[in-house]
Scaffold this active site. Structure first.
Site, PDB file in Angstrom:
ATOM      1  N   LEU A 151       0.851  -1.209   0.000  1.00 54.99           N
ATOM      2  CA  LEU A 151       0.000   0.000   0.000  1.00 54.99           C
ATOM      3  C   LEU A 151       0.884   1.256   0.000  1.00 54.99           C
ATOM      4  CD1 LEU A 151      -3.159   0.478   0.105  1.00 54.99           C
ATOM      5  CD2 LEU A 151      -2.781   1.184   2.468  1.00 54.99           C
ATOM      6  N   ARG A 231       6.042  -6.049 -10.614  1.00 54.65           N
ATOM      7  CA  ARG A 231       7.162  -6.666 -11.309  1.00 54.65           C
ATOM      8  C   ARG A 231       6.859  -8.148 -11.462  1.00 54.65           C
ATOM      9  NH1 ARG A 231       8.590  -2.423 -12.781  1.00 54.65           N
ATOM     10  NH2 ARG A 231      10.516  -1.312 -12.345  1.00 54.65           N
ATOM     11  N   ASP A 255       0.413  -7.127 -16.277  1.00 56.69           N
ATOM     12  CA  ASP A 255       1.117  -6.114 -17.080  1.00 56.69           C
ATOM     13  C   ASP A 255       2.615  -6.387 -17.086  1.00 56.69           C
ATOM     14  OD1 ASP A 255       1.349  -3.676 -18.581  1.00 56.69           O
ATOM     15  OD2 ASP A 255       2.026  -2.659 -16.760  1.00 56.69           O
ATOM     16  N   GLU A 260      10.345 -10.419 -19.357  1.00 55.88           N
ATOM     17  CA  GLU A 260       9.822  -9.525 -20.410  1.00 55.88           C
ATOM     18  C   GLU A 260      10.880  -9.255 -21.484  1.00 55.88           C
ATOM     19  OE1 GLU A 260       7.397  -7.041 -17.026  1.00 55.88           O
ATOM     20  OE2 GLU A 260       8.576  -5.926 -18.471  1.00 55.88           O
ATOM     21  N   HIS A 278       3.541  -4.372 -20.362  1.00 50.46           N
ATOM     22  CA  HIS A 278       4.173  -3.468 -19.389  1.00 50.46           C
ATOM     23  C   HIS A 278       3.913  -1.998 -19.756  1.00 50.46           C
ATOM     24  CE1 HIS A 278       7.680  -2.977 -16.329  1.00 50.46           C
ATOM     25  NE2 HIS A 278       6.829  -1.956 -16.251  1.00 50.46           N
TER      26      HIS A 278
HETATM   27  C1  8YV Z   1       8.392   1.766 -17.018  1.00 51.92           C
HETATM   28  C2  8YV Z   1       8.263   0.935 -14.600  1.00 51.92           C
HETATM   29  O1  8YV Z   1       7.779   0.798 -17.797  1.00 51.92           O
HETATM   30  O2  8YV Z   1       8.244   2.842 -13.266  1.00 51.92           O
HETATM   31  C3  8YV Z   1       8.561   1.673 -13.362  1.00 51.92           C
HETATM   32  O3  8YV Z   1       9.129   1.077 -12.442  1.00 51.92           O
HETATM   33  O4  8YV Z   1       8.384  -0.247 -14.663  1.00 51.92           O
HETATM   34  C4  8YV Z   1       7.724   1.673 -15.754  1.00 51.92           C
HETATM   35  O5  8YV Z   1       7.217   2.892 -15.458  1.00 51.92           O
HETATM   36  C5  8YV Z   1       9.777   1.715 -17.409  1.00 51.92           C
HETATM   37  O6  8YV Z   1      10.714   2.120 -16.517  1.00 51.92           O
HETATM   38  C6  8YV Z   1       9.914   2.469 -18.728  1.00 51.92           C
HETATM   39  O7  8YV Z   1      10.605   1.786 -19.594  1.00 51.92           O
END
Ligand code: 8YV
Length: 312
Positions: A151, A231, A255, A260, A278
């Site tokens: 949270l 993640r 997502d 990935e 993502h």
């Molecule tokens: C982005 C992310 O996809 O903020 C994060 O931790 O995973 C995402 O916002 C990424 O960093 C952009 O490529």
């Protein structure tokens, strides 16, 4: 002379243009031979710009002995080897706050999609199946129980959105947050048992790796839905596949993935799974704001000022 910056992966185009104006940018992702490329810039690169997913591992940091700062285009910096950065006194920055609403919007979108089968309905109409009859009924959100794992800013924003849909929220994390208006559940398996939908909004990294395992998924149950906007590493993906295949888990909306952009082929064939590439922070507005934070951190660093969003 413009400071030398290593750009590990492509980021928001306007941010890359700004980087090109302000710095001597070396694009690692365009190099045919990355090791030789790094060798060629090792004596001059003072900053590494990378994404949340790509990060900067110990090998990259070791290859750039003059690096002073790692500016991460993302809120999550679990892919940056903080130990290696700390050992060299390299600053690490991220892009918090500016992406909170977008990631929470996507979490809500995935919750709604899994319950109301929006992607599935889209496939159904396109395949001409409507002519043979209607889509199976979905499930109402109203009155259903949402468990938030983590949270923080994003988890809270997702909780508020879910409440607007009539869901009841509870949460799990390392410690209760006295200011949070939702019940805390100290045991994750217990939260999963008490949830219809479990949303993951916690940081990745070694501390949370495979936190969502077979036991948690079984507790969420055959009518439960797992939503992951955090993640891929926080879920045991093998256990997730097994739970979806056996029916021990009802549905998933994802997502993020363990490897990935490779997605386990078994997931592609499942109708009760919603898949996204993502895109939690993937809007023009938010990517521009994330890019601005990267630029602001670099500018502050090279001006010898306090870094706006330093994490380590
Ligand atoms: C982005 C992310 O996809 O903020 C994060 O931790 O995973 C995402 O916002 C990424 O960093 C952009 O490529």
């Amino acid at each position: 002379m413009k400071p030398d910056v290593l750009l590990a992966v492509p980021i928001y185009p306007a941010t890359m243009e700004a980087l090109d104006r302000l710095y001597a940018v070396h694009r690692l992702f365009e190099a045919a031979d990355p090791a030789a490329f790094l060798g060629g810039v090792a004596d001059k690169v003072r900053a590494i710009v990378t994404s949340g997913g790509a990060g900067a591992d110990a090998a990259l940091i070791a290859a750039l002995p003059k690096a002073e700062i790692i500016a991460c285009f993302g809120v999550g910096y679990d892919a940056v080897d903080l130990g290696a950065a700390r050992a060299r006194n390299i600053a690490v920055t991220n892009t918090p706050d500016v992406l909170t609403d977008d990631v929470a919007d996507l979490a809500l979108g995935l919750i709604i999609d899994a319950a109301r089968r929006i992607s599935r309905g889209d496939r159904f109409v396109r395949a001409g199946k409507w002519l043979q009859g209607g889509l199976e009924l979905g499930t109402a959100l109203r009155g259903r129980r949402l468990g938030i794992v983590g949270l923080g800013r994003i988890g809270l924003a997702a909780a508020r959105r879910a409440e607007a849909c009539g869901m009841f929220v509870a949460y799990h994390g390392p410690r209760p947050k006295p200011e949070a208006p939702y019940p805390y559940v100290a045991d994750l398996v217990e939260l999963a048992r008490r949830s219809d939908v479990l949303v993951l909004t916690l940081p990745g990294g070694t501390g949370t790796r495979h936190l969502v395992n077979a036991e948690v998924l079984a507790a969420l149950g055959p009518k439960g839905t797992l939503v992951n906007v955090a993640r891929g590493s926080v879920v045991d993906e093998t256990a997730l596949l097994a739970a979806l295949q056996s029916g021990a888990l009802g549905a998933a909306a994802l997502d993020v993935f363990a490897d990935e952009p490779r997605v386990p082929p078994a997931l592609l064939a499942m109708e009760n799974v919603v898949l996204q590439p993502h895109v939690g922070s993937a809007t023009h507005e938010t990517r521009a704001a994330m890019g601005q934070l990267v630029l602001d951190n670099l500018a502050a660093h090279f001006a010898g000022q306090a870094l706006p969003t330093r994490v380590a």
